[in-house]
Design an enzyme around this catalytic site. Structure first.
Site, PDB file in Angstrom:
ATOM      1  N   LYS A 182       0.848  -1.203   0.000  1.00 26.75           N
ATOM      2  CA  LYS A 182       0.000   0.000   0.000  1.00 26.75           C
ATOM      3  C   LYS A 182       0.877   1.244   0.000  1.00 26.75           C
ATOM      4  O   LYS A 182       1.901   1.290   0.674  1.00 26.75           O
ATOM      5  CB  LYS A 182      -0.923   0.008   1.229  1.00 26.75           C
ATOM      6  CG  LYS A 182      -2.043  -1.011   1.124  1.00 26.75           C
ATOM      7  CD  LYS A 182      -2.989  -0.874   2.291  1.00 26.75           C
ATOM      8  CE  LYS A 182      -4.000  -2.007   2.295  1.00 26.75           C
ATOM      9  NZ  LYS A 182      -5.190  -1.763   1.497  1.00 26.75           N
ATOM     10  N   HIS A 240      -0.910  -8.633   8.539  1.00 25.05           N
ATOM     11  CA  HIS A 240      -0.978  -7.205   8.222  1.00 25.05           C
ATOM     12  C   HIS A 240      -0.594  -6.320   9.423  1.00 25.05           C
ATOM     13  O   HIS A 240       0.226  -5.418   9.301  1.00 25.05           O
ATOM     14  CB  HIS A 240      -2.388  -6.790   7.777  1.00 25.05           C
ATOM     15  CG  HIS A 240      -2.891  -7.564   6.594  1.00 25.05           C
ATOM     16  ND1 HIS A 240      -2.090  -8.017   5.589  1.00 25.05           N
ATOM     17  CD2 HIS A 240      -4.147  -7.948   6.239  1.00 25.05           C
ATOM     18  CE1 HIS A 240      -2.813  -8.647   4.687  1.00 25.05           C
ATOM     19  NE2 HIS A 240      -4.076  -8.626   5.056  1.00 25.05           N
TER      20      HIS A 240
HETATM   21  C1  BG6 Z   1      -7.283  -9.535   3.628  1.00 20.75           C
HETATM   22  C2  BG6 Z   1      -8.177 -10.254   4.605  1.00 20.75           C
HETATM   23  O1  BG6 Z   1      -5.965 -10.001   3.740  1.00 20.75           O
HETATM   24  O2  BG6 Z   1      -7.314  -8.144   3.895  1.00 20.75           O
HETATM   25  C3  BG6 Z   1      -9.584  -9.711   4.529  1.00 20.75           C
HETATM   26  O3  BG6 Z   1      -8.171 -11.637   4.312  1.00 20.75           O
HETATM   27  C4  BG6 Z   1      -9.599  -8.219   4.710  1.00 20.75           C
HETATM   28  O4  BG6 Z   1     -10.415 -10.327   5.508  1.00 20.75           O
HETATM   29  C5  BG6 Z   1      -8.600  -7.571   3.752  1.00 20.75           C
HETATM   30  O5  BG6 Z   1     -10.898  -7.743   4.432  1.00 20.75           O
HETATM   31  C6  BG6 Z   1      -8.473  -6.079   4.035  1.00 20.75           C
HETATM   32  O6  BG6 Z   1      -7.688  -5.530   3.026  1.00 20.75           O
HETATM   33  P1  BG6 Z   1      -7.876  -4.017   2.582  1.00 20.75           P
HETATM   34  O7  BG6 Z   1      -6.796  -3.802   1.571  1.00 20.75           O
HETATM   35  O8  BG6 Z   1      -9.258  -3.922   2.014  1.00 20.75           O
HETATM   36  O9  BG6 Z   1      -7.707  -3.204   3.800  1.00 20.75           O
END
Ligand code: BG6
Length: 494
Positions: A182, A240
């Site tokens: 990101k 994450h």
């Molecule tokens: C993914 C998860 O890795 O990341 C999802 O498996 C989640 O559950 C998503 O919704 C969120 O990603 P972003 O980029 O939409 O914040």
């Protein structure tokens, strides 16, 4: 340096799970954008693989429909140029069928970069890698990309890493965590290491605490089957959120070289203070959404109704207080929270600086708020620094807290590329900086495993929270009992 077409040699990108959700929502749109930006060289091929018995033409029709649904105003001739690169091979991994067809498709292209992208259930990672090895499809200039979650625990992650490692060398394995791709996450490194301002203050002497929040308004959106076996801890925190924490907390790496950055992140993960069973109780909160309302006011079903199940112990929300036991961060709490069906979609990192040691201003000047740096990852990417100024006007000195606010959309009027665009480009170029190394993944599990074990041994269900709120009240208590509060932009002055 921005990507340049002349630096990219023709490649073969083989996408397993070519008709799946990720290909449909993320990979094909990201690849289209690379085509649009003229970053796919002549002769490069995208080979979609899945079970369905499609011809090339049928797959292209499917992809065309999907792309039109996901892209705003795709350009017809770019779309056709892109689709013409795509071919399709049907492989049934479970039945071990179709590998000869894939071999035939790849034959004669052994010298180019060959990237396998495993956009499939983790259960298939091992069998696919083994089959690629058996069919001699792993070339010198080859790489494999796997999606998180890598395993369901440290033990299963190690097993999986062994299985993949039997076929691919570590420098050929790209473990993707799309948060690292990101734009603002990248900017976190620029902010810390391309400015002289922050680094001298980036430590326990000047920082009171740090918050990392990744809040979603969506529920499980048809992914209940997977999600119920994972939960927020495995789905979001193990990867994450801990990766974000690493980027915030790591020492300056020697360079941006993949292993320099990853060595520093690993040190942070190793320094995470483990939680024993008693501290799991006091330092973590797990929740599950009940029915409620969306931010637009519509009724929203509970997790159990979304799942179509009578009961589930799976957490859709996690909050935790972490400590990093090293010189820089001793005594600085890191609070993190993530959840589905929360009040607002927002991902941000908040650096709360300490109080001034002494105020020279009279009490009539008002309260001195301590400085706060808010790094907003999404939406409305930007960086905001709360500072104190003198309120304008004559009369006595009165102090006021105001934001120095930088919105990336306003500052740079360019399209913000999706994380997958950058990461796919890095895979092709063989740059592993933004991908997790094996030891990082295993170190992250070392912190997560005791928490999951403690939760699993606890007969109490996760705490319920009403959809559309900020999670269970105990997550508010988690931070408030330390005399702090979760950051909320709406409560900020100005
Ligand atoms: C993914 C998860 O890795 O990341 C999802 O498996 C989640 O559950 C998503 O919704 C969120 O990603 P972003 O980029 O939409 O914040």
């Amino acid at each position: 340096m921005p990507d340049k077409l002349e630096d990219i040699a023709p490649f073969d990108l083989v996408v397993f799970g070519g008709t799946g959700d990720l290909a449909h929502r993320k990979l094909l749109p990201a690849l289209y954008h690379r085509e649009q930006d003229n970053l796919i060289p002549e002769g490069a091929r995208i080979i979609a693989v899945s079970r369905r018995p499609f011809s090339d033409e049928q797959y292209r029709d499917w992809a065309r429909e999907n792309l039109k649904e996901h892209l705003s105003e795709p350009c017809d001739h770019i779309l056709e140029r892109f689709l013409n690169r795509i071919c399709y091979v049907s492989v049934n991994v479970r039945e071990n069928l179709g590998w000869q067809d894939l071999s035939a498709k790849l034959a004669g292209f052994e010298n180019r970069t060959r990237a396998f992208y495993l956009s499939v259930s983790p259960d298939f990672f091992g069998p696919i890698c083994a089959a690629l090895g058996e069919h001699n499809l792993v070339t010198e200039n080859c790489r494999v990309t796997i999606e998180k979650p890598i395993g369901k625990s440290g033990t299963t992650a190690r097993l999986l890493n062994e299985t993949i490692g039997a076929v691919f060398k570590e420098d050929q394995i790209f473990r993707i965590d799309h948060y690292l791709g990101k734009e603002t996450v990248q900017n976190l490194m620029a902010l810390r290491f391309a400015n002289v301002l922050f680094e001298p203050l980036w430590n326990a002497a000047h920082i009171d605490h740090i918050q990392i929040s990744v809040a979603e308004t969506l529920g499980v959106e048809g992914r209940g089957g997977y999600y119920d076996t994972a939960g927020a801890m495995r789905d979001m925190v193990q990867n994450h959120l801990l990766q974000l924490l690493c980027l915030v907390a790591m020492e300056p790496p020697e360079s941006m070289a993949a292993d320099s950055v990853r060595d520093e992140k690993l040190k942070v993960l190793k320094a995470l203070k483990p939680l024993d069973p008693a501290s799991v109780e006091t330092n973590t909160v797990r929740g599950q959404y009940r029915s409620g309302a969306s931010s637009e006011g519509g009724a929203v079903k509970s997790y159990l109704d979304d799942l179509g199940a009578k009961s589930s112990q799976t957490e859709t929300f996690v909050a935790a207080k972490l400590e990093i036991a090293n010189w820089r961060w001793a005594g600085v709490p890191f609070y993190m929270r993530t959840g589905k069906r929360l009040a607002k979609r927002v991902s941000e990192i908040v650096i709360q600086f300490r109080q001034l040691p002494h105020s020279i201003f009279p009490a009539t000047a008002g309260q001195l708020a301590s400085n706060k740096l808010v790094i907003r990852l999404q939406p409305d990417e930007g960086v905001k620094m709360q500072v104190m100024i003198k309120a304008p006007g004559p009369g006595n000195m009165r102090l006021k807290e105001v934001p120095l606010d930088m919105s990336f959309a306003e500052a740079f009027q360019v399209r913000n590329p999706d994380a997958y665009e950058r990461l796919l480009g890095d895979i092709i170029r063989g740059n592993q900086t933004l991908f997790m190394r094996r030891d990082e993944v295993e170190a992250a599990w070392n912190w997560v495993d005791p928490i999951l074990e403690q939760w699993a041994s606890d007969p109490r269900p996760p705490r319920g929270y009403t959809a559309g709120t900020w999670g269970p009240s105990s997550s508010i208590a988690l931070i408030e009992r330390d005399g702090r509060t979760w950051h909320d932009d709406e409560n900020e002055c100005c």
